[in-house]
Write a protein that holds these residues in place. Structure first.
Motif, PDB file in Angstrom:
ATOM      1  N   UNK A  92       0.827  -1.209   0.000  1.00 20.73           N
ATOM      2  CA  UNK A  92       0.000   0.000   0.000  1.00 20.73           C
ATOM      3  C   UNK A  92       0.862   1.260   0.000  1.00 20.73           C
ATOM      4  N   UNK A  93       0.431   2.261  -0.737  1.00 24.20           N
ATOM      5  CA  UNK A  93       1.181   3.511  -0.841  1.00 24.20           C
ATOM      6  C   UNK A  93       1.496   4.122   0.523  1.00 24.20           C
ATOM      7  N   UNK A  94       0.538   4.201   1.468  1.00 26.32           N
ATOM      8  CA  UNK A  94       0.879   4.791   2.768  1.00 26.32           C
ATOM      9  C   UNK A  94       1.990   4.044   3.494  1.00 26.32           C
ATOM     10  N   UNK A  95       2.039   2.733   3.326  1.00 25.06           N
ATOM     11  CA  UNK A  95       3.083   1.930   3.973  1.00 25.06           C
ATOM     12  C   UNK A  95       4.438   2.208   3.336  1.00 25.06           C
ATOM     13  N   UNK A  96       4.480   2.297   2.006  1.00 29.79           N
ATOM     14  CA  UNK A  96       5.742   2.558   1.321  1.00 29.79           C
ATOM     15  C   UNK A  96       6.269   3.940   1.682  1.00 29.79           C
ATOM     16  N   UNK A  97       5.387   4.924   1.724  1.00 30.88           N
ATOM     17  CA  UNK A  97       5.833   6.273   2.090  1.00 30.88           C
ATOM     18  C   UNK A  97       6.364   6.296   3.533  1.00 30.88           C
ATOM     19  N   UNK A  98       5.717   5.558   4.404  1.00 31.06           N
ATOM     20  CA  UNK A  98       6.213   5.475   5.778  1.00 31.06           C
ATOM     21  C   UNK A  98       7.577   4.786   5.797  1.00 31.06           C
ATOM     22  N   UNK A  99       7.740   3.746   5.001  1.00 34.68           N
ATOM     23  CA  UNK A  99       9.031   3.065   4.896  1.00 34.68           C
ATOM     24  C   UNK A  99      10.111   4.027   4.419  1.00 34.68           C
ATOM     25  N   UNK A 100       9.800   4.835   3.425  1.00 34.78           N
ATOM     26  CA  UNK A 100      10.765   5.807   2.900  1.00 34.78           C
ATOM     27  C   UNK A 100      11.149   6.827   3.975  1.00 34.78           C
ATOM     28  N   UNK A 101      10.171   7.282   4.736  1.00 35.07           N
ATOM     29  CA  UNK A 101      10.452   8.261   5.794  1.00 35.07           C
ATOM     30  C   UNK A 101      11.310   7.646   6.890  1.00 35.07           C
ATOM     31  N   UNK A 102      11.043   6.396   7.216  1.00 34.06           N
ATOM     32  CA  UNK A 102      11.867   5.693   8.202  1.00 34.06           C
ATOM     33  C   UNK A 102      13.307   5.565   7.712  1.00 34.06           C
ATOM     34  N   UNK A 103      13.478   5.226   6.448  1.00 35.49           N
ATOM     35  CA  UNK A 103      14.830   5.118   5.885  1.00 35.49           C
ATOM     36  C   UNK A 103      15.511   6.484   5.868  1.00 35.49           C
ATOM     37  N   UNK A 104      14.774   7.520   5.520  1.00 34.72           N
ATOM     38  CA  UNK A 104      15.325   8.873   5.509  1.00 34.72           C
ATOM     39  C   UNK A 104      15.857   9.258   6.886  1.00 34.72           C
ATOM     40  N   UNK A 105      15.060   9.015   7.925  1.00 36.46           N
ATOM     41  CA  UNK A 105      15.477   9.365   9.282  1.00 36.46           C
ATOM     42  C   UNK A 105      16.655   8.524   9.746  1.00 36.46           C
ATOM     43  N   UNK A 106      16.742   7.293   9.273  1.00 35.75           N
ATOM     44  CA  UNK A 106      17.862   6.432   9.636  1.00 35.75           C
ATOM     45  C   UNK A 106      19.155   6.903   8.981  1.00 35.75           C
ATOM     46  N   UNK A 107      19.112   7.135   7.676  1.00 36.33           N
ATOM     47  CA  UNK A 107      20.313   7.563   6.948  1.00 36.33           C
ATOM     48  C   UNK A 107      20.851   8.887   7.482  1.00 36.33           C
ATOM     49  N   UNK A 108      19.947   9.755   7.933  1.00 32.89           N
ATOM     50  CA  UNK A 108      20.333  11.101   8.362  1.00 32.89           C
ATOM     51  C   UNK A 108      21.025  11.128   9.715  1.00 32.89           C
ATOM     52  N   UNK A 109      21.197   9.970  10.337  1.00 32.98           N
ATOM     53  CA  UNK A 109      21.874   9.948  11.632  1.00 32.98           C
ATOM     54  C   UNK A 109      23.394   9.823  11.498  1.00 32.98           C
ATOM     55  N   UNK A 110      23.874   9.790  10.257  1.00 34.61           N
ATOM     56  CA  UNK A 110      25.303   9.850  10.037  1.00 34.61           C
ATOM     57  C   UNK A 110      26.062   8.585  10.359  1.00 34.61           C
ATOM     58  N   UNK A 111      25.407   7.456  10.324  1.00 36.66           N
ATOM     59  CA  UNK A 111      26.090   6.191  10.598  1.00 36.66           C
ATOM     60  C   UNK A 111      26.059   5.254   9.396  1.00 36.66           C
ATOM     61  N   UNK A 112      25.523   5.728   8.271  1.00 28.45           N
ATOM     62  CA  UNK A 112      25.328   4.861   7.110  1.00 28.45           C
ATOM     63  C   UNK A 112      26.271   5.155   5.963  1.00 28.45           C
ATOM     64  N   UNK A 113      26.970   6.270   5.990  1.00 27.93           N
ATOM     65  CA  UNK A 113      27.974   6.569   4.982  1.00 27.93           C
ATOM     66  C   UNK A 113      27.445   7.038   3.651  1.00 27.93           C
ATOM     67  N   UNK A 114      26.193   7.485   3.594  1.00 25.84           N
ATOM     68  CA  UNK A 114      25.644   7.957   2.318  1.00 25.84           C
ATOM     69  C   UNK A 114      25.920   9.447   2.144  1.00 25.84           C
ATOM     70  N   UNK A 115      25.953   9.881   0.902  1.00 20.99           N
ATOM     71  CA  UNK A 115      26.220  11.280   0.592  1.00 20.99           C
ATOM     72  C   UNK A 115      24.970  12.130   0.798  1.00 20.99           C
ATOM     73  N   UNK A 116      25.142  13.433   0.988  1.00 24.84           N
ATOM     74  CA  UNK A 116      23.979  14.328   1.138  1.00 24.84           C
ATOM     75  C   UNK A 116      23.013  14.232  -0.030  1.00 24.84           C
ATOM     76  N   UNK A 117      23.515  14.095  -1.262  1.00 23.24           N
ATOM     77  CA  UNK A 117      22.615  14.067  -2.413  1.00 23.24           C
ATOM     78  C   UNK A 117      21.719  12.828  -2.422  1.00 23.24           C
ATOM     79  N   UNK A 118      22.186  11.752  -1.831  1.00 19.99           N
ATOM     80  CA  UNK A 118      21.364  10.543  -1.754  1.00 19.99           C
ATOM     81  C   UNK A 118      20.212  10.739  -0.776  1.00 19.99           C
ATOM     82  N   UNK A 119      20.506  11.341   0.363  1.00 21.56           N
ATOM     83  CA  UNK A 119      19.466  11.655   1.333  1.00 21.56           C
ATOM     84  C   UNK A 119      18.484  12.656   0.733  1.00 21.56           C
TER      85      UNK A 119
END
Length: 509
Positions: A92-119
């Motif tokens: 379901x779209x609401x679930x996928x969007x929630x998944x994306x937001x969860x991933x966004x908040x995880x990556x933004x904690x600076x422990x995943x090594x991704x570049x700013x442009x990816x976030x």
């Protein structure tokens, strides 16, 4: 425009609920420095030319294979494409969007090594309403939700499909329409995007949020059913529950008591009712529903912590330029939480169905058989109770714990997995079943109270009944029942029934 500002590591449950319900999230700009520091650390680690899992090695059982610098970008693209191996209906779209937001908040904690442009890409897709089409099956809940998250990552690099405003487009076309270019992944980024528990957690949170609404609605319909059966409110006396000391039970009894306060139906049988005790489905509502409430709150605590955590691998520590491999991707906490929610959903429906069965049985309720003025000529609520029984049985089967199962994967490298993904994914279907059961009780309880006219129930319960009666008249003769059920289901699902009662009812907070 953003509706929710995500503060990585400190997002309250209410914000995750708002995102599930359609709010657009954006990232707190204060996270930018730690994202940049993490990406810089990856560059320094790569420059050392030492084998580091996921940065310059193969994956899973192939972790011992060293990858040259010239192939690092291909390595990250390959992991996304090869792992996008999900199957089944789109999530379901609401679930996928929630998944994306969860991933966004995880990556933004600076422990995943991704570049700013990816976030920034992930954030831009959320704000533009671009939702990757993510098949719902294929994750075992460790090493992360690999297949579902890989479909999300594939959309970010222009592969697969994206849903925009109800229309499914090619990922590349949807990105272009929004003015976004497909992402080229850097070292570690493919792995960071598809490793983690965000799919399982999003599904579990969705189930939790839907169940909270059903729980509150079931308190209203349970109180109304007690009125229809001319049951007693004595079992809701606070002195009884204070001795038990269970917090959910105490709150639930208080809510039921307040829902029934001022009822003329209750007052009418205080003196001359020969019954000493009501059936358990009426009398034990605080004990059962209170235990459900406590269980939901325990699951909510686990999921809120998980939603604010970092669950990919390896994790980057810029202060020491280390990439540490561990097992945060193992979704055991989510699997346990999902199993608890499944049990709670099952019990809401189970006790609700018993009240419906009690109301249609004249020997138990004292009401006309099957709640129809002319039983025999009319079948009344005979088959809606059968439907409720079918849904209860289905939920019982689905409530079997998923967390106790494990099946080794990746040539036994990943030899113990959580099965959190399907443990969480079943919850929305189970919640829909429970919602329908509570909707049937709303119809039956309102019908039972109709037989007590001109006596009226309490103000809150009469307001709830009036809301239903504005759409569904009393069943005086048999008619097409399905539209009545759909109307009642919608009142439960939307929370309108709880709003109409206008009484603060216990929930997760």
């Amino acid at each position: 425009m953003s509706d929710i500002l995500l503060k990585p590591g400190a997002v309250p449950l209410a914000d995750w609920r708002a995102i599930y319900q359609g709010a657009a999230p954006s990232l707190d700009p204060a996270s930018a420095p730690v994202i940049a520091a993490s990406a810089a650390a990856v560059e320094r680690i790569i420059a050392q030319h030492k084998p580091v899992y996921g940065l310059n090695t193969g994956f899973g059982k192939l972790a011992s294979v060293k990858i040259g610098d010239e192939d690092l970008a291909t390595l990250q693209r390959n992991i996304v494409l090869s792992h996008a191996a999900g199957t089944g209906a789109p999530s379901p779209t609401p679930v996928v969007r929630l998944m994306m937001a969860l991933k966004l908040a995880s990556l933004a904690q600076g422990a995943s090594g991704v570049r700013p442009e990816t976030v920034e890409m992930l954030e831009a897709m959320l704000l533009a309403g671009l939702t990757p089409v993510v098949p719902s099956q294929g994750s075992v809940g460790a090493s992360g939700d690999l297949a579902p998250l890989a479909h999300m990552a594939a959309a970010m690099i222009g592969v697969g499909q994206i849903e925009v405003a109800g229309q499914v487009l090619s990922a590349e076309g949807a990105l272009a329409r929004a003015g976004l270019a497909p992402l080229t992944l850097g070292p570690k980024e493919g792995l960071a995007l598809l490793n983690g528990t965000q799919f399982s957690t999003a599904n579990a949170l969705a189930g939790l949020f839907e169940t909270e609404t059903i729980f509150r609605s079931a308190l209203v319909t349970g109180a109304l059913a007690t009125e229809a059966a001319k049951g007693s409110d004595t079992p809701f006396d606070p002195r009884i529950h204070a001795l038990r000391r269970q917090p959910g039970q105490i709150e639930t009894a208080d809510a039921l008591r307040r829902l029934m306060t001022g009822s003329a139906i209750r007052a009418s049988h205080l003196v001359d009712d020969a019954r000493v005790q009501d059936p358990y489905c009426l009398r034990c509502q605080p004990q059962v529903m209170g235990a459900v409430l406590d269980l939901l709150r325990q699951a909510a605590t686990t999921l809120e912590i998980e939603a604010n955590g970092v669950s990919d691998n390896p994790l980057i520590f810029p202060d020491t330029d280390e990439a540490l491999s561990g097992g945060n991707f193992h979704a055991e906490p989510v699997a346990f939480a999902a199993d608890m929610i499944a049990l709670a959903i099952c019990e809401i429906g189970s006790i609700t169905e018993r009240r419906i069965a009690m109301l249609v049985d004249p020997a138990l309720s004292g009401l006309p058989a099957f709640l129809t003025p002319q039983p025999g000529l009319n079948s009344g609520f005979m088959i809606p109770q059968v439907t409720a029984a079918a849904l209860v049985s289905e939920n019982k089967q689905r409530a079997t714990p998923a967390s106790v199962d494990s099946l080794p994967t990746s040539a036994n490298q990943e030899d113990h997995v959580s099965m959190a993904a399907h443990g969480a994914r079943r919850l929305l279907d189970m919640a829909a079943n429970a919602n329908a059961i509570v909707g049937i009780e709303l119809l039956a309880a309102a019908q039972g109270c109709d037989f007590h006219a001109p006596l009226r129930s309490s103000g809150p319960l009469e307001a709830a009944r009036a809301l239903l009666r504005a759409q569904v008249p009393m069943l005086d003769h048999d008619r097409h029942f399905h539209p009545d059920m759909e109307a009642a289901n919608a009142l439960v699902r939307s929370g309108a029934l709880v709003t109409a009662a206008a009484i603060a009812l216990p929930g997760l907070a």
